[in-house]
Design a protein around this motif. Structure first.
Motif, PDB file in Angstrom:
ATOM      1  N   UNK A  17      -4.346  56.706  31.334  1.00 12.09           N
ATOM      2  CA  UNK A  17      -3.780  56.443  32.661  1.00 12.09           C
ATOM      3  C   UNK A  17      -3.852  54.964  33.036  1.00 12.09           C
ATOM      4  N   UNK A  18      -3.239  54.159  32.184  1.00 11.55           N
ATOM      5  CA  UNK A  18      -3.108  52.727  32.445  1.00 11.55           C
ATOM      6  C   UNK A  18      -2.282  52.533  33.718  1.00 11.55           C
ATOM      7  N   UNK A  19      -2.434  51.418  34.371  1.00 15.34           N
ATOM      8  CA  UNK A  19      -1.775  51.180  35.655  1.00 15.34           C
ATOM      9  C   UNK A  19      -0.610  50.211  35.495  1.00 15.34           C
ATOM     10  N   UNK A  20       0.553  50.603  36.027  1.00 14.13           N
ATOM     11  CA  UNK A  20       1.739  49.756  36.068  1.00 14.13           C
ATOM     12  C   UNK A  20       2.261  49.723  37.492  1.00 14.13           C
ATOM     13  N   UNK A  21       2.858  48.611  37.871  1.00 20.25           N
ATOM     14  CA  UNK A  21       3.527  48.569  39.165  1.00 20.25           C
ATOM     15  C   UNK A  21       5.025  48.602  38.913  1.00 20.25           C
ATOM     16  N   UNK A  23       8.609  48.936  41.006  1.00 22.65           N
ATOM     17  CA  UNK A  23       9.265  48.868  42.312  1.00 22.65           C
ATOM     18  C   UNK A  23       8.250  48.933  43.453  1.00 22.65           C
ATOM     19  N   UNK A  24       7.128  48.223  43.287  1.00 26.62           N
ATOM     20  CA  UNK A  24       6.105  48.148  44.317  1.00 26.62           C
ATOM     21  C   UNK A  24       5.189  49.352  44.411  1.00 26.62           C
ATOM     22  N   UNK A  25       5.341  50.314  43.486  1.00 23.58           N
ATOM     23  CA  UNK A  25       4.545  51.536  43.509  1.00 23.58           C
ATOM     24  C   UNK A  25       3.707  51.605  42.231  1.00 23.58           C
ATOM     25  N   UNK A  26       2.445  51.971  42.377  1.00 20.48           N
ATOM     26  CA  UNK A  26       1.554  52.097  41.226  1.00 20.48           C
ATOM     27  C   UNK A  26       1.888  53.376  40.451  1.00 20.48           C
ATOM     28  N   UNK A  27       2.190  53.225  39.161  1.00 19.53           N
ATOM     29  CA  UNK A  27       2.483  54.348  38.266  1.00 19.53           C
ATOM     30  C   UNK A  27       1.470  54.340  37.139  1.00 19.53           C
ATOM     31  N   UNK A  28       1.260  55.499  36.521  1.00 17.31           N
ATOM     32  CA  UNK A  28       0.219  55.608  35.501  1.00 17.31           C
ATOM     33  C   UNK A  28       0.714  56.364  34.266  1.00 17.31           C
ATOM     34  N   UNK A  29       1.154  55.637  33.227  1.00 13.46           N
ATOM     35  CA  UNK A  29       1.480  56.307  31.970  1.00 13.46           C
ATOM     36  C   UNK A  29       0.234  57.010  31.439  1.00 13.46           C
ATOM     37  N   UNK A  56      16.025  65.669  31.773  1.00 11.90           N
ATOM     38  CA  UNK A  56      16.226  64.214  31.665  1.00 11.90           C
ATOM     39  C   UNK A  56      15.233  63.386  32.481  1.00 11.90           C
ATOM     40  N   UNK A  57      14.608  63.979  33.491  1.00 13.61           N
ATOM     41  CA  UNK A  57      13.646  63.233  34.301  1.00 13.61           C
ATOM     42  C   UNK A  57      12.457  62.765  33.457  1.00 13.61           C
ATOM     43  N   UNK A  58      12.049  63.586  32.491  1.00 10.41           N
ATOM     44  CA  UNK A  58      10.915  63.211  31.639  1.00 10.41           C
ATOM     45  C   UNK A  58      11.263  62.020  30.752  1.00 10.41           C
ATOM     46  N   UNK A  59      12.463  62.014  30.186  1.00 11.12           N
ATOM     47  CA  UNK A  59      12.891  60.883  29.354  1.00 11.12           C
ATOM     48  C   UNK A  59      13.007  59.621  30.202  1.00 11.12           C
ATOM     49  N   UNK A  60      13.560  59.762  31.407  1.00  7.42           N
ATOM     50  CA  UNK A  60      13.693  58.605  32.285  1.00  7.42           C
ATOM     51  C   UNK A  60      12.330  58.032  32.667  1.00  7.42           C
ATOM     52  N   UNK A  61      11.363  58.904  32.913  1.00  7.59           N
ATOM     53  CA  UNK A  61      10.009  58.467  33.265  1.00  7.59           C
ATOM     54  C   UNK A  61       9.444  57.570  32.168  1.00  7.59           C
ATOM     55  N   UNK A  62       9.549  58.004  30.916  1.00  8.88           N
ATOM     56  CA  UNK A  62       9.031  57.211  29.801  1.00  8.88           C
ATOM     57  C   UNK A  62       9.812  55.913  29.642  1.00  8.88           C
ATOM     58  N   UNK A  63      11.127  55.971  29.763  1.00  9.62           N
ATOM     59  CA  UNK A  63      11.940  54.753  29.649  1.00  9.62           C
ATOM     60  C   UNK A  63      11.548  53.746  30.733  1.00  9.62           C
ATOM     61  N   UNK A  64      11.288  54.226  31.931  1.00 13.01           N
ATOM     62  CA  UNK A  64      10.877  53.345  33.033  1.00 13.01           C
ATOM     63  C   UNK A  64       9.548  52.675  32.716  1.00 13.01           C
ATOM     64  N   UNK A  65       8.593  53.421  32.166  1.00 10.79           N
ATOM     65  CA  UNK A  65       7.300  52.838  31.792  1.00 10.79           C
ATOM     66  C   UNK A  65       7.480  51.766  30.717  1.00 10.79           C
ATOM     67  N   UNK A  66       8.270  52.062  29.698  1.00 18.82           N
ATOM     68  CA  UNK A  66       8.482  51.118  28.593  1.00 18.82           C
ATOM     69  C   UNK A  66       9.160  49.844  29.108  1.00 18.82           C
ATOM     70  N   UNK A  67      10.194  49.999  29.908  1.00 17.64           N
ATOM     71  CA  UNK A  67      10.928  48.847  30.435  1.00 17.64           C
ATOM     72  C   UNK A  67      10.028  47.992  31.341  1.00 17.64           C
ATOM     73  N   UNK A  68       9.356  48.628  32.276  1.00 22.61           N
ATOM     74  CA  UNK A  68       8.525  47.892  33.231  1.00 22.61           C
ATOM     75  C   UNK A  68       7.298  47.271  32.579  1.00 22.61           C
ATOM     76  N   UNK A  69       6.756  47.948  31.560  1.00 21.37           N
ATOM     77  CA  UNK A  69       5.589  47.427  30.862  1.00 21.37           C
ATOM     78  C   UNK A  69       5.914  46.429  29.782  1.00 21.37           C
ATOM     79  N   UNK A  70       7.228  46.222  29.548  1.00 14.22           N
ATOM     80  CA  UNK A  70       7.710  45.262  28.536  1.00 14.22           C
ATOM     81  C   UNK A  70       7.113  45.535  27.159  1.00 14.22           C
TER      82      UNK A  70
END
Length: 75
Positions: A17-21, A23-29, A56-70
């Motif tokens: 549960x690493x922390x990413x921000x 769109x201003x919201x804390x998310x946790x892969x 598709x929401x699950x795939x989008x969730x992972x894509x968002x983490x990968x994109x935002x976490x670079x």
């Protein structure tokens, strides 16, 4: 005797549960894999009952983490 493998092993990390921000919201892969301080990839775990091929929401969730976490990979 000095072992370089010990130093390498000490710098490998799996962060639960690493922390990413995003769109201003804390998310946790679920898991982030790091070498040293650099994230290498994320793993997002789902319950066996979740049908990832039709949700598709699950795939989008992972894509968002990968994109935002670079990071280049996500599983």
């Amino acid at each position: 005797m000095f072992s370089t493998s010990w130093i390498f092993e000490e710098n490998k990390h799996v962060i639960h549960e690493d922390s990413l921000e995003i769109e201003g919201v804390k998310k946790m892969p679920d898991y982030a894999f790091k070498i040293g301080k650099e994230r290498k990839f994320f793993v997002e775990a789902k319950k066996p009952s979740v049908k990832i091929e039709t949700n598709p929401e699950d795939a989008f969730q992972l894509k968002r983490y990968v994109w935002s976490g670079k990071v280049p990979l996500g599983f």
